[in-house]
Design an enzyme around this catalytic site. Structure first.
Site, mmCIF file in Angstrom:
data_model
loop_
_atom_site.group_PDB
_atom_site.id
_atom_site.type_symbol
_atom_site.label_atom_id
_atom_site.label_comp_id
_atom_site.label_asym_id
_atom_site.label_seq_id
_atom_site.Cartn_x
_atom_site.Cartn_y
_atom_site.Cartn_z
ATOM 1 N N HIS A 115 5.041 -5.558 1.614
ATOM 2 C CA HIS A 115 6.204 -6.161 2.306
ATOM 3 C C HIS A 115 7.485 -6.039 1.476
ATOM 4 O O HIS A 115 8.286 -6.969 1.410
ATOM 5 C CB HIS A 115 5.930 -7.634 2.652
ATOM 6 C CG HIS A 115 4.778 -7.812 3.591
ATOM 7 N ND1 HIS A 115 4.885 -7.604 4.941
ATOM 8 C CD2 HIS A 115 3.492 -8.171 3.377
ATOM 9 C CE1 HIS A 115 3.708 -7.824 5.514
ATOM 10 N NE2 HIS A 115 2.847 -8.156 4.594
ATOM 11 N N ASN A 150 2.461 -12.102 10.741
ATOM 12 C CA ASN A 150 2.754 -10.712 11.074
ATOM 13 C C ASN A 150 3.195 -10.614 12.532
ATOM 14 O O ASN A 150 3.173 -11.611 13.260
ATOM 15 C CB ASN A 150 1.501 -9.843 10.872
ATOM 16 C CG ASN A 150 1.227 -9.538 9.402
ATOM 17 O OD1 ASN A 150 2.151 -9.362 8.609
ATOM 18 N ND2 ASN A 150 -0.023 -9.483 9.047
#
Ligand code: NDP
Length: 476
Positions: free
Chosen positions: A53, A125
């Site tokens: 990420h 997510n």
């Protein structure tokens, strides 16, 4: 009048253009501290990139609760009428900080709610599920998504080797390779907390919960070809879209929904409700509306407010807690630990991470504690000097566990890896199925035949038209 520039020690600077030298054409003098400080500071302008990420966009906003769910939770942030400031950071998973936005990847959907009872973080997510369900496999899985140690390139072979040997990944692989695998913008996708959490009400009753954030902009996606055309011209397409939308007053919105399961229901469910590769079917666990959030303010300084932001599922507030989900249990440790490494021991004191409510801990020492010094004899606990104390009213009700301590085979615990991907496959229209087949074939470029065959046999268990469609797209 403009302010006078200073050193970081606050001393006024007389010249920020010309170095101090011995003679106009001569060497520099060691005492030119401003030059030394500028160069030394430049060497320290980056912090370790997140292992996953790394590439992200972020914005501030407001969560508003519009429905009464007090029978499930006492959390003040979730009471009807409550408005809570928040920060969101939406990321790709595999790419480094300079990666292009419009890539096929899962998007991280990390939210920090600055509640009156401390920070509540949801680190989810844009998919309700994940590739694996036992955290012991997580570092290996991430290795397959990152660069090959010898070639320094990403490896389709590693990805499909791991997936084909991990049948629990089928649900998420099908989602990733579907049309939703490349959202058109960050505004046009859903967010899911993904894990099962718990809600606790005023009477101390616990309910298992799933949190969903459904885009009010509608789902919009890009094909591989459309994404390639975007990336050829713009590597920051998602960042640009989110930043400009908010700058133009076009504030994106997501509706917040939950699904609830009682502790009794969980014992009788036909699947493991704490398995991160499974959703809770809506027909059995209907959607309950909670409220919505809007993003309405861009960060003023990306590094300070987004790069230094630190989200961790360890941050929960009274009335919201964790569940036995093994992946969540590991993340409660691992996310906070990543920030200790990346930002430092006192990372939660940074302005963007600091709760709005008072913080009273005894973790005072360690690098970079920049809170106001407090003179107190209460630097340990328990003490006789009026230091902060525990409050038993915040102890959570017990949750039951059973069984022997053992390394249970997580694939056997809930060994149906096929019916939920099948349900997803059957939701797709012909065009979506064709996109799925084509996207998988493209992502298998260069993968050895034996790995392809192993993966096709998994698709076959989902639906024979799934494996046949992929085989055809591969030209087999
Ligand atoms: P439902 O038909 O009640 O719900 C299907 C859900 O899937 C909706 O939330 C819809 O969300 C979403 N969806 C629809 N088309 C697609 C697509 N092409 N790709 C990804 N998601 C899509 O069925 P169930 O609850 O029984 O779930 C069936 C399957 O749907 C699951 O196996 C799972 O793969 C998928 N799904 C289920 C979710 C859940 O929490 N139950 C959440 C998301 C997906 P939207 O409104 O965004 O179109």
């Amino acid at each position: 009048m403009k302010k006078t520039m200073t050193t970081s020690g606050g001393n006024p600077i007389g010249d920020n253009q010309n170095s101090l030298s011995a003679g106009a054409r001569g060497p520099l003098l060691m005492q030119d501290y401003q030059l030394l400080e500028k160069l030394a500071h430049q060497n320290r302008e980056r912090i370790p990139e997140r292992v996953v990420h790394a590439k992200a966009s972020g914005a501030f906003g407001t969560l508003t609760i519009t429905h009464d769910i007090s029978k499930y939770t006492k959390a003040k942030v979730l009471q009807k009428g409550t408005e809570t400031p928040m920060l969101i950071r939406i990321s790709t998973v595999a790419g480094e900080r300079g990666a292009a936005d419009a890539e096929r990847d899962v998007r991280g959907f990390a939210i920090k709610f600055y509640t009156t009872e401390g920070n509540w973080d949801l680190v989810g997510n844009n998919t309700p599920i994940f590739f694996i369900k036992d955290p012991l496999k997580f570092p290996d899985f991430i290795h397959t998504q990152k660069r090959h140690p010898r070639t320094n390139m990403r490896s389709n072979t590693a990805a499909w080797d791991f997936w084909s040997l991990s049948p629990e990944s089928l649900h998420q692989v099908t989602t990733l390779m579907s049309d939703r695998g490349i959202p058109k913008t960050l505004r046009h996708m859903n967010g899911y907390a993904s894990h099962t959490y718990s809600l606790i009400n005023e009477s101390g009753e616990r309910f298992w919960v799933k949190f969903h954030f459904k885009t009010a902009q509608g789902i919009e996606t890009m094909t591989n070809a459309e994404a390639e055309a975007v990336i050829a011209k713009d590597r920051e397409s998602n960042q640009r879209d989110l930043y400009e939308s908010i700058e133009n007053g076009n504030f994106p919105k997501w509706n917040m929904q939950i699904q609830i399961m009682t502790e009794e229901d969980a014992k009788n469910a036909s699947f493991n409700p704490f398995d991160l590769t499974k959703v809770w079917p809506h027909a059995d666990y209907p959607i309950i509306e909670v409220g919505s959030f809007e993003l309405n303010k861009n960060p003023q300084n990306y590094f300070q407010e987004i790069e230094q932001s630190a989200f961790s599922p360890s941050n929960v507030v009274p009335g919201i807690s964790w569940s036995p989900d093994k992946m969540l249990q590991a993340r409660v440790f691992s996310y906070a630990d990543a920030h200790r490494y990346r930002l430092g021991t006192h990372y939660e004191m940074l302005p963007v991470n600091r709760p709005l409510s008072e913080v009273n801990t005894y973790h005072a020492d360690g690098p970079m504690n920049f809170s106001e010094p407090a003179s107190s004899d209460a630097y340990y606990e328990p003490n006789s000097f009026d230091g902060p104390v525990e409050d038993k009213s915040f102890v959570e009700p017990p949750f039951s566990v059973d069984g022997d301590g053992y390394r249970y085979n997580h694939l056997e615990d809930s060994d149906d890896h096929y019916s939920q991907p099948r349900a997803l496959f059957h939701l797709m229209n012909e065009d979506q199925k064709n996109q799925l087949f084509g996207n998988i074939a493209a992502a298998m470029n260069g993968v050895p035949r034996e790995i392809i065959d192993r993966q096709l046999s998994l698709f076959e268990k989902v639906d024979s038209t799934y494996s046949a469609g992929v085989s055809k797209a591969l030209g087999l």
